[in-house]
Design a protein around this motif. Sequence first.
Motif, PDB file in Angstrom:
ATOM      1  N   ILE A 224      11.934   5.209   0.457  1.00  0.00           N
ATOM      2  CA  ILE A 224      11.404   4.686   1.793  1.00  0.00           C
ATOM      3  C   ILE A 224      12.775   4.120   2.582  1.00  0.00           C
TER       4      ILE A 224
ATOM      5  N   PHE B  48       2.180   1.618  -3.551  1.00  0.00           N
ATOM      6  CA  PHE B  48       0.947   2.218  -4.596  1.00  0.00           C
ATOM      7  C   PHE B  48       0.661   3.654  -4.289  1.00  0.00           C
ATOM      8  N   TYR B  49       0.922   4.147  -2.872  1.00  0.00           N
ATOM      9  CA  TYR B  49       0.409   5.482  -2.619  1.00  0.00           C
ATOM     10  C   TYR B  49       1.565   6.354  -3.415  1.00  0.00           C
ATOM     11  N   CYS B  50       2.860   5.910  -3.531  1.00  0.00           N
ATOM     12  CA  CYS B  50       3.937   6.600  -4.126  1.00  0.00           C
ATOM     13  C   CYS B  50       3.599   6.616  -5.568  1.00  0.00           C
ATOM     14  N   ASN B  51       3.119   5.453  -6.066  1.00  0.00           N
ATOM     15  CA  ASN B  51       3.025   5.300  -7.570  1.00  0.00           C
ATOM     16  C   ASN B  51       1.782   6.210  -7.921  1.00  0.00           C
ATOM     17  N   GLN B  52       0.707   6.252  -7.074  1.00  0.00           N
ATOM     18  CA  GLN B  52      -0.528   7.229  -7.679  1.00  0.00           C
ATOM     19  C   GLN B  52      -0.079   8.299  -7.517  1.00  0.00           C
ATOM     20  N   ARG B  53       1.117   8.860  -7.042  1.00  0.00           N
ATOM     21  CA  ARG B  53       1.600  10.491  -6.959  1.00  0.00           C
ATOM     22  C   ARG B  53       2.355  10.366  -8.168  1.00  0.00           C
ATOM     23  N   GLY B  54       2.834   9.361  -8.991  1.00  0.00           N
ATOM     24  CA  GLY B  54       3.644   9.359 -10.164  1.00  0.00           C
ATOM     25  C   GLY B  54       5.042   8.764 -10.072  1.00  0.00           C
ATOM     26  N   ILE B  55       5.355   8.294  -8.826  1.00  0.00           N
ATOM     27  CA  ILE B  55       6.567   7.587  -8.516  1.00  0.00           C
ATOM     28  C   ILE B  55       6.655   6.290  -8.923  1.00  0.00           C
ATOM     29  N   SER B  56       7.707   5.788  -9.394  1.00  0.00           N
ATOM     30  CA  SER B  56       7.924   4.562  -9.904  1.00  0.00           C
ATOM     31  C   SER B  56       8.166   3.609  -8.527  1.00  0.00           C
ATOM     32  N   THR B  57       7.827   2.341  -8.955  1.00  0.00           N
ATOM     33  CA  THR B  57       8.441   1.332  -7.593  1.00  0.00           C
ATOM     34  C   THR B  57       9.620   1.380  -7.205  1.00  0.00           C
TER      35      THR B  57
ATOM     36  N   ASP C   7       0.740  -1.119   0.017  1.00  0.00           N
ATOM     37  CA  ASP C   7       0.221   0.157   0.155  1.00  0.00           C
ATOM     38  C   ASP C   7       0.951   1.142   0.078  1.00  0.00           C
ATOM     39  N   GLN C   8       1.999   1.297   0.549  1.00  0.00           N
ATOM     40  CA  GLN C   8       2.903   2.278   0.685  1.00  0.00           C
ATOM     41  C   GLN C   8       3.479   2.576  -0.953  1.00  0.00           C
TER      42      GLN C   8
END
Lengths: 482, 265
Positions: free
Chosen positions: A449, A433-442, A430-431
């Motif tokens: 992190i 994905f939260y980053c992904n949703q702001r445009g940050i790749s995995t 979930d962390q």
Amino acid sequence: MENDQDKLLGEVTSGEYKYGFVTDIDTEVIPKGLNEDVIRLISAKKEEPEWMLEFRLKAFRHWQTMKMPKWAHLNVPEIDYQEIIYYAAPKQKKGPDSLGDVDPELLKTFDKLGIPLEEQKRLTGVAVDAVMDSVSVKTTFRETLAEMGIIFCSFSEAVKEHPTLVQKYLASVVPYTDNFFATLNSAVFSDGSFCYIPKGVRCPMELSTYFRINASNTGQFERTLLIADEEAYVSYLEGCTAPMRDENQLHAAVVEIVAERGAEVKYSTVQNWYPGDKEGKGGIFNFVTKRGICKGDDSKISWTQVETGSAITWKYPSCILRGNNSVGEFYSVAVTNNYQQADTGTKMIHIGRNTKSTIVSKGISAGFGQNSYRGLVKVLGKAEGARNFSQCDSLLLGDKCGAHTFPYIEVDNPSAIVEHEATTSRIGEDQIFYCNQRGISTEDAIGLIVNGYAREVINKLPMEFAVEAQKLLQISLEGSVG
Amino acid sequence: MQTEFLLQIKDLKASIDNKEILKGLNLEVKPGEIHAIMGPNGSGKSTLANVLTGREIATVTAGTITFDGKNLLDMSPEERACEGIFLSFQYPIEIPGVSMVNFMKTAINEQRKHRGLEPLSASDFLRLMREKKELVEIDSALTNRSVNEGFSGGEKKKNEIFQMAMLEPRLALLDETDSGLDIDALRIVANGVNKIRRPDTSVIVITHYQRLLDYIVPDFVHVLYDGRIVRSGGPELALTLEERGYDWIKKEADVTEETWTTDRK
Ligand SMILES: Nc1ncnc2c1ncn2[C@@H]1O[C@H](COP(=O)(O)OP(=O)(O)O)[C@@H](O)[C@H]1O
Ligand SMILES: [Mg+2]
């Protein structure tokens, strides 16, 4: 700092070990195997005085009575000590005092590793001792430092040129009988760095040693001795890499630090030995003994380590706090990914009054990695007012890795205050994905992190190393999620 | 040629663990429109948000989603974000150790990179932070901390809107941004959204209360029920729902009892 981080994040494109190349250079090697003749041969190659050979032989005889320690939380395959080559030296003209004498292949190698040996190329004021396999290739800025009375040279040269200092301090912190690997090192050690900061001198630049294993089937056994005389200060850095090979290679080093009254030594390591491949094949076995003594009152020794490499790491940089009011610190980030194993931590031995120690250990495990913190805080009866604070955190990525904590606390003085805190956390999907949703790749999310988690330790590194360390952390964890 | 719709969802079906949650959903949103999606708990509102943002909890089994003329389902979650889809999470996630500043800076610069823009300079970035903080009346103490770490429920929601202000999305999905807010916080959040919006920003407000819609006035209200949009209308539909509850919808939709009462916890 922020900008550097962005650059790093952008720079990283693949999770491959960047330093895995081999330098094609003529190398002088001695036959594999270990016996008294080999030790005499190493000593002769180094043109050592008799006392040095005697020290080696004494250690070797003792080593033959010892067994490899088994207490660590590590799965170590049998090591055949007769299959290892104990001396390998890149062939070059004798005494590389000026750069013109250093083989261009070697200069190129260190350039490629990001360690240019030309002094004019190094803008950042870092003096380097470059060690390849068993010998020191070049020590930069020696003359500049010598003007202040600072000695910074290879260990071999120190034995010849500063025998009194070496004899006074060698094995004074790590005796030749100390442990299996330290004893082996005492018998066969090749090169390493020697550093002496005279009374009242603040070393004006970072001193560093860069260790490179190049030859195959060889072990590396370096020895480093750092002495800060009264009221002296030095910050010292150590970096290391090795080629990618299918077989394991042994690295068993000894580092000794002596801090006299009022002296301060900062010792930083970014350990990036080849960790082996994704299936756990190859990689360095890293068995290292590092110890410092705060000999005089008001002295301070601080260890900072970022351990991302090696197949196996066994290492406990420690402080003996003998002087009153002396301070010991240990800041560590250790990463294990794929099949890497690490058992690392520290010992803080409080002997003097009002001695203080701080331990901050951040373990990161991914893949099938196993990561153990092992730490001892020992307060002796006379250590009135001793204080320790320990913080041991573990971060897990995925569910096949492991994190373990083995804190040992022995307190013999009722006035001592010893505090220990430990946490374990996990990078959640979930962390990410939260980053992904702001445009940050995995990959970048993990980098953010992990670097956030390790920041407290990274911040202790000199700037130049901090940047390198952040990049390394991210690269070593690449491919560990998703 | 510019497509008329920013977002076009056709016959969307999605399942979680082989259980169908979205059962043929249609929705069209033009640039600048505000749509409200209302519906009882468990009707699939958050699942729709997950499908739109690419969170792999639900699997899309049928249908298409077009965003700005492109096939949204082909894109990774971060690409969708970079294309301008923003989700204000129903349950924002805590990321200890990652400062809000670093997080926002990375996000903004990744999105800029996607659009072929240079990264923001440190001073431009800090100016932007300051400006947007004022806009959504968020305390500096919060943006100096780690992402959502130790924030209260209300602070987390405010922080979502702050991030929306920073990222200036083309389509904002607000998933129950009003829940857990007292009336003052609700007003601040809603006004924030109104101030952030540019004329062509589209918003999908997911809620099951009417009260947020007093502040963010929708062009359309849809009732999502058992995985389908069972009724659409203007703002007055929200008022009807407020008065009459969802029961009459249920009767009209004529579905079995157990489906609609599926209440998560
Ligand atoms: N992670 C999940 N695992 C299993 N079922 C889920 C999960 N998330 C949601 N659901 C189920 O999907 C349905 C729709 O849930 P959701 O989209 O969260 O509804 P809403 O947001 O409208 O309250 C519910 O029946 C819920 O139990
Ligand atoms: Mg929901």
